[in-house]
Design a protein around this motif. Structure first.
Motif, mmCIF file in Angstrom:
data_model
loop_
_atom_site.group_PDB
_atom_site.id
_atom_site.type_symbol
_atom_site.label_atom_id
_atom_site.label_comp_id
_atom_site.label_asym_id
_atom_site.label_seq_id
_atom_site.Cartn_x
_atom_site.Cartn_y
_atom_site.Cartn_z
ATOM 1 N N LEU A 116 -6.069 -3.301 -6.360
ATOM 2 C CA LEU A 116 -5.467 -2.104 -6.941
ATOM 3 C C LEU A 116 -4.386 -1.622 -5.981
ATOM 4 N N ASP A 117 -3.289 -1.099 -6.507
ATOM 5 C CA ASP A 117 -2.280 -0.508 -5.625
ATOM 6 C C ASP A 117 -2.712 0.905 -5.246
ATOM 7 N N ALA A 118 -2.172 1.379 -4.121
ATOM 8 C CA ALA A 118 -2.606 2.689 -3.625
ATOM 9 C C ALA A 118 -1.867 3.833 -4.307
ATOM 10 N N ASP A 119 -0.880 3.530 -5.134
ATOM 11 C CA ASP A 119 0.020 4.590 -5.600
ATOM 12 C C ASP A 119 -0.412 5.212 -6.930
ATOM 13 N N LEU A 120 -1.602 4.846 -7.416
ATOM 14 C CA LEU A 120 -2.128 5.389 -8.679
ATOM 15 C C LEU A 120 -1.263 5.055 -9.884
ATOM 16 N N GLN A 121 -0.455 3.997 -9.785
ATOM 17 C CA GLN A 121 0.304 3.613 -10.981
ATOM 18 C C GLN A 121 -0.640 3.041 -12.033
ATOM 19 N N ASN A 122 -1.683 2.356 -11.572
ATOM 20 C CA ASN A 122 -2.726 1.910 -12.500
ATOM 21 C C ASN A 122 -3.934 2.819 -12.331
ATOM 22 N N GLU A 221 3.729 6.728 -13.777
ATOM 23 C CA GLU A 221 4.740 6.741 -12.726
ATOM 24 C C GLU A 221 4.038 6.839 -11.400
ATOM 25 N N ARG A 222 4.697 6.383 -10.350
ATOM 26 C CA ARG A 222 4.140 6.502 -9.011
ATOM 27 C C ARG A 222 3.716 7.949 -8.794
ATOM 28 N N HIS A 223 2.481 8.143 -8.341
ATOM 29 C CA HIS A 223 1.980 9.495 -8.192
ATOM 30 C C HIS A 223 2.757 10.255 -7.124
HETATM 31 MG MG MG Z 1 3.624 0.834 -7.371
#
Ligand code: MG
Ligand code: UDP
Length: 333
Positions: A116-122, A221-223
């Motif tokens: 998982l990416d850290a940016d909360l995009q998913n 969107e990127r949080h």
């Molecule tokens: Mg991202």
């Protein structure tokens, strides 16, 4: 004997269940972090409740990829708050998202592993969807972003790249850029045996998976913070993907060389014939120049392409460590 008859006796490739500690987690979530201080609190606030609600033993493996902001400290604080479910790998420098994930794979203890990416995009809440697909017997679950929330040029470039990758490498992936994916222990075990320096993990997993599938996940969107990928690093990453999984570009180039050589031969014959029968021509110089520059351009491209492969071979034979770990924060099982 038919294939179905032999299938059951094929040994499982992964770690034998017996060799795993009894309280090993069922699920490991691997998250690379690079300068994400602005979004980490929001990530913790959503990720842990989402995982708790699954009702299974889990661990979160964060890899701090040499952040120069407060990310490392914030991860350490999170480890203090939830030491039983959090592990933090601290890199010595910035080695890139894919190497960070590979480190996570090496240290993850779960039977199933989700990146998982850290940016909360998913949305972390969608991890459930990936696990449900695994329950249906899939050993690798990719994902497709519903209403992808990225800039228009990135969406367009991704579509073009997806098409090209499919043609060059034959790897079927609807949405190669989405890193929210689930892997079974068998697939991870095989990935862990690959020592290549530059790789593209979703493509690697496809090569090892016996029964992959894809599910649709949310995309926002990127949080907070900005994308860590510049146009340049995106191009480098896509070169890793194509050169790491195919030599077709080199073959295409030598084919093109043959075609160009053939037509230049024809042109030479034509010009020589004209000169013999019609006499010297006027003003053909610029046409020749144009042709010359075209060929030089093609040749330079070819040399650059060979350079991409040679550079990677060089990195492989040097065989330096893929990443250097400073410290690991974890509670021993
Ligand atoms: Mg991202
Ligand atoms: N990341 C990383 N190392 C890097 C670049 C990115 O660990 O050198 C992490 C980043 O913190 C994030 C994930 O990789 O968790 C994806 O990065 P980003 O969201 O910037 O990529 P994008 O969504 O724009 O493709």
């Amino acid at each position: 004997m038919t294939l179905t008859a032999i299938a059951p006796v094929l040994p499982e490739i992964g770690l034998a269940a017996a060799s795993r500690p009894p309280d090993a987690p069922i699920l490991s979530v691997v998250i690379p972090v690079y300068n994400e201080e602005a979004g980490l609190v929001a990530l913790f606030d959503r990720l842990y409740p989402a995982l708790d609600s699954l009702g299974i033993r889990y661990e979160v493996v964060f890899i701090n990829d040499g952040s120069v902001d407060r990310s490392a400290q914030m991860l350490a604080e999170q480890f203090e708050r939830t030491p039983n479910t959090t592990r933090v790998i601290l890199f010595n420098g910035n080695f890139g998202q894919h190497r960070a994930i590979l480190a996570g794979f090496e240290y993850a203890r779960g039977e199933r592993i989700v990146t998982l990416d850290a940016d909360l995009q998913n949305p972390p809440e969608d991890i459930k969807l990936l696990l449900e697909a695994m329950d249906r017997g899939h050993d690798y679950v990719g994902s497709i972003r519903r209403d992808r929330q990225d800039s228009a040029w990135r969406r367009w470039a991704s579509r073009a790249m997806n098409r090209m990758r499919h043609r060059l490498t034959g790897i079927q992936m609807t949405d190669q850029g989405c890193m929210m994916r689930a892997y079974s222990r068998n697939v991870i075990h095989l990935i862990n045996q690959c020592n290549e320096m530059n790789t593209f993990i979703p493509a690697l997993a496809y090569q090892f998976s016996r029964n992959p599938t894809e599910v649709i996940v949310g995309h926002e969107e990127r949080h907070a913070g900005e994308s860590k990928y510049s146009l340049y690093s995106l191009i480098r990453l896509n070169f890793d993907l194509v050169t790491g999984f195919s030599v077709m570009p080199l073959q295409a180039f030598s084919m093109m060389g043959m075609v160009v050589a053939f037509f230049s031969g024809l042109l030479f014959l034509l010009l020589a014939g004209r000169r013999l029968f019609l006499g010297p021509e006027e003003g053909g110089l610029f046409t020749l120049f144009a042709l010359q520059f075209l060929l030089i351009g093609l040749a330079l491209m070819g040399i650059g392409l060979i350079g991409e492969y040679v550079g990677r071979i060089y990195q492989e034979v040097r065989a330096r460590p893929r990443y250097v770990i400073n410290a690991i924060l974890e509670r021993k099982l």
